[in-house]
Design an enzyme around this catalytic site. Structure first.
Site, PDB file in Angstrom:
ATOM      1  N   HIS A  47       6.185   8.230 -13.270  1.00 16.26           N
ATOM      2  CA  HIS A  47       5.969   6.781 -13.413  1.00 16.26           C
ATOM      3  C   HIS A  47       7.262   5.956 -13.460  1.00 16.26           C
ATOM      4  CE1 HIS A  47       4.201   2.920 -14.409  1.00 16.26           C
ATOM      5  NE2 HIS A  47       4.862   2.863 -15.524  1.00 16.26           N
TER       6      HIS A  47
ATOM      7  N   GLU B 107       1.053   8.471  -6.188  1.00 15.10           N
ATOM      8  CA  GLU B 107       0.446   7.169  -6.498  1.00 15.10           C
ATOM      9  C   GLU B 107       1.058   5.985  -5.762  1.00 15.10           C
ATOM     10  OE1 GLU B 107       0.782   5.237 -10.184  1.00 15.10           O
ATOM     11  OE2 GLU B 107       2.945   5.284 -10.171  1.00 15.10           O
ATOM     12  N   ASN B 108       2.263   6.199  -5.160  1.00 14.41           N
ATOM     13  CA  ASN B 108       2.893   5.094  -4.429  1.00 14.41           C
ATOM     14  C   ASN B 108       3.123   5.445  -2.968  1.00 14.41           C
ATOM     15  OD1 ASN B 108       4.575   5.370  -7.337  1.00 14.41           O
ATOM     16  ND2 ASN B 108       3.578   3.419  -6.960  1.00 14.41           N
TER      17      ASN B 108
ATOM     18  N   ASN C 108      -1.167   4.821 -12.629  1.00 11.30           N
ATOM     19  CA  ASN C 108      -1.684   3.458 -12.757  1.00 11.30           C
ATOM     20  C   ASN C 108      -1.938   2.790 -11.407  1.00 11.30           C
ATOM     21  OD1 ASN C 108       1.259   3.625 -12.835  1.00 11.30           O
ATOM     22  ND2 ASN C 108       1.236   1.398 -12.974  1.00 11.30           N
ATOM     23  N   HIS C 109      -1.403   3.370 -10.336  1.00 11.33           N
ATOM     24  CA  HIS C 109      -1.661   2.815  -8.996  1.00 11.33           C
ATOM     25  C   HIS C 109      -2.787   3.552  -8.265  1.00 11.33           C
ATOM     26  CE1 HIS C 109       1.597  -0.125  -8.772  1.00 11.33           C
ATOM     27  NE2 HIS C 109       2.350   0.733  -9.405  1.00 11.33           N
TER      28      HIS C 109
HETATM   29 FE   LIG Z   1       4.908   5.453  -9.502  1.00 11.50          FE
HETATM   30 FE   LIG Z   2       3.037   4.518 -12.203  1.00 10.53          FE
END
Ligand SMILES: [Fe+2]
Ligand SMILES: [Fe+2]
Ligand SMILES: [Fe+2]
Ligand SMILES: [Fe+2]
Ligand SMILES: [Fe+2]
Ligand SMILES: [Fe+2]
Ligand SMILES: [Fe+2]
Ligand SMILES: [Fe+2]
Lengths: 273, 273, 273, 273
Positions: C178, C39-40, C67-68
């Site tokens: 996360h 996600e990042n 969430n990203h």
């Molecule tokens: Fe992350």
């Molecule tokens: Fe996250």
């Protein structure tokens, strides 16, 4: 004294409503001091110098901000040379600008205006109660200040009401901003402080908080990114409140909601007409 | 139809105001349906069966709840046998009680009442928009239901306004509860749904959210535990709103704020007098 | 089976560590299935198609998000044609992509990979517990799936541990992502599910969560906007965990932390060497 | 100097593990200073005077607290006469007890212990960064204090890592508490400060955060109230970290995780054996 406070201006509809109507109202009601929350004046996000100047020209003695203070980067710079623009006083030391100022009004009065931000459901900031106490201790009502107006920019009604009662008898007005919805609880508290949980917004009410409905609703239904939020395009409504204070004490004598424009039930200080 | 909605009853002052005044109002205005949020009726925390019965006897056709639904443990039990008591519909499957019900009114109408809870700054729950959509899809306005009343128990004005516009044209009324402060934005939205961000509370307004001021303020100043919060002892004020709907469509024709009692500016549906 | 899970890849240091080391590790340990949270991966914010392809080429059987997920807008499009890229399963209906998939591994096994997001201190989403239950009910371990890997993207350790125990005995692995910090609580729970509260990140650990320190610290000291956050530039460290499952049951037999690179105490599955 | 820090003690399993094992460890490793977070020592909720005395007798030079500081009301009183018990330093002025203290160790050293609470996803408190800066400015490492230990009681890894780097070179150790899960990121930062995002808990790990699983899981599945949460009954595990500092500078030379007991991979400072 006659004080007028207007809630968060949202975009062009809010600005137009203020610019078109405030000069006449200021004159008609012989207002001593007008304070406006301008944190959403620039397209819904922050304020810039041209807009701040416009609001002051239209009759604002002070402009307050909130969690959107720095949405326009230029605000970090021009706030230093604009003593009438206030950002929350409980920002950390070293934050540009000031959170409180003793304003000289055209009628020769001195009004302490304090902008403070709540902490419930908001950014992590230092204690707003202690911050306001410090400001009014150094500039007491009836001694240094002829009136004191506190703009409590906050989400939770509990925190706003608690601050109102905490300051009751020591300031002229505690008024909330940030929710963009006017409350119907304007009144003079038992100690003489005028209070209203939220002044509402100056903007297009056929929206969600002043921003166009479609994208606002979509963001609750879907968790995907979408287009930038834009202010509504309809006619703006003025929302806020009018307070009359006792010249000897600086405390409030009477208060009335101000709502002028479409969508809301109209209200204005009939005692001044 | 003539609908009346009253916001969160807080403790004895709120209950007394309802019990003393509602029967006469119901009669005077020939009300078809009355819905009351009762989540703080028992000393500020939840509701019990005796109080629920009292409210129904006083004229409530339905009683709604919120985040305080289960503060009194007996509610988990008696809600199963009380179809007029509703808890948020978006609680997880298996939660006792129901979140929506089609109520038969004394005047022979059928009103779908839905209680739903927002998610911004609230408990983690399933999507309130989807939950309400499901309820009204299975009981459409003008076909199965003569009127539909949605109590959106939520903190954030954005979520309340978004739900209002999302349901506009499909329900008679979307009214917010939970903040305990009446808003002044009651209106009929463009699609014909009556809307008000918060109905306010029925209780003693010389308090913080209906609870005594001293301890409420202290909890913002100090982070130490203190005595239990107790409701205010002053006279209670009724707060809510009145809606008149078109019998053919079930949509709203006109709306008025109801505020009767001390501290707030009085308001009532003059169009019914 | 031999499973490897790697935590959130942050920027180029994280990608480089994976690309340079994963092919050899996959070969050396004869891995059956590799899942990576990406996600990042794109400069700290989301993922794009080129990077997703790179990770799959380097040996990932599936890539999960959080969430990203949508920080890079193109992900909304290409996720539809990339069945190995998963976004949280408890996003609303209508969200692009899928939240779970039964992956065919090169060794001929079928692994159900589920990506789910917690709700404590996170976005408002539907119940993650119910969402995962639905997925594994329709694809049970030992019957349809040879292994089940659940990536619980969440902030709070309480929610992660509760999900781990809730699924214990029904899935091969529950691993958190996360927080970008590896936890030292990898173990096999009493029912046979491998568990680790957070896999940590693959990235430069001389940072704050993989992003350069100066601006990250400044944002805690000041509430003014600053430059865009950028990933650290130092050498990336791999972080995650290795799980060996019983081929008959799909449950875990043993688990070891994987930490290879600077700053962290090294760890790897010695039982595979 | 040889420092040992143990994370949140949860209930009897955590207390027993400390009481049974700490005296021998203190002796075996010739520890100069032991600090223990005790915020959950009394049945999972706070601490009482008898337990605090027990921990000090077992070898704690200081006991720190957190968001559960006042769960036992007696703590508000006895903390005033127990200078070795510390509550978060960034509680409001007027809070009982102290947030930092310069402790004289049995070996004749002086160790400044600071307890501070984060603000992300936690209570509204004043700035933890500024609060710690004030304490160490008035008691600098290598001048007044031989070692400085900061217990950062916080949820978010970002805030903990940012504080670690912010204090790097000015204190001996920044260690997180509150998540009840040990992290595997113990290390000496570039400026010489030992760091670990969370020390983990001392308690029964076959639980959710030290509390029995069934009710903890149920609260994620249902939103109804249930029985009081009780600590697990299984054998407790010690979790924390060991730090060796340079006597000349007070900065860290080496660091090792401490994990002794069931469920977790064992770890201890082999360099002291
Ligand atoms: Fe992350
Ligand atoms: Fe996250
Ligand atoms: Fe605003
Ligand atoms: Fe705001
Ligand atoms: Fe309420
Ligand atoms: Fe409520
Ligand atoms: Fe704790
Ligand atoms: Fe804690």
């Amino acid at each position: 004294m006659r004080l007028l406070f207007l809630g968060d201006i949202v975009g062009r509809p809010g600005r137009n409503a203020v610019i078109e109507r405030l000069p006449a109202l200021r004159d008609r009601w012989q207002l001593d001091c007008v304070v406006i929350n301008g944190e959403n004046a620039a397209g819904g996000f922050g304020i810039n110098e041209a807009i701040c100047d416009e609001l002051i020209t239209a009759g604002a003695d002070a402009v307050t901000l909130g969690n959107h203070s720095w949405d326009q980067r230029e605000t970090l710079v021009f706030i230093e040379r604009e003593p009438r623009l206030l950002r929350p006083v409980n920002y950390p030391p070293g934050t540009p600008g000031r959170g409180a100022n003793l304003i000289d009004t055209p009628s020769g009065k001195r009004v302490l205006v304090v902008n403070v931000m709540g902490r419930l459901f908001m950014d992590a900031l230092d204690d707003p109660f202690a911050a306001v106490d410090r400001e009014i201790d150094s500039c007491p009502l009836g001694q240094v200040a002829d009136a004191i107006i506190v703009d409590m920019h906050a989400e939770a009604t509990s925190e706003k009401e608690a601050l109102g009662h905490h300051l009751d008898g020591r300031v002229s007005l505690v008024v909330g901003t940030h929710t963009h919805v006017p409350t119907a609880d304007h009144r003079v508290l038992s100690g003489g402080t005028a209070y209203m949980s939220d002044a509402g917004m100056c903007g297009d009410y056929d929206t969600v908080l002043g921003m166009q409905k479609e994208e606002s609703i979509r963001r609750f239904l879907q968790k995907t990114p979408g287009p930038r939020m834009e202010p509504g395009l309809g006619e703006g409504t003025l929302s806020g409140l009018a307070v009359e204070t006792d010249d000897r004490t600086g405390l409030a004598i009477r208060v009335a909601a101000l709502r002028l424009g479409p969508h809301l039930e109209e209200s204005w200080p009939r005692f001044w007409d």
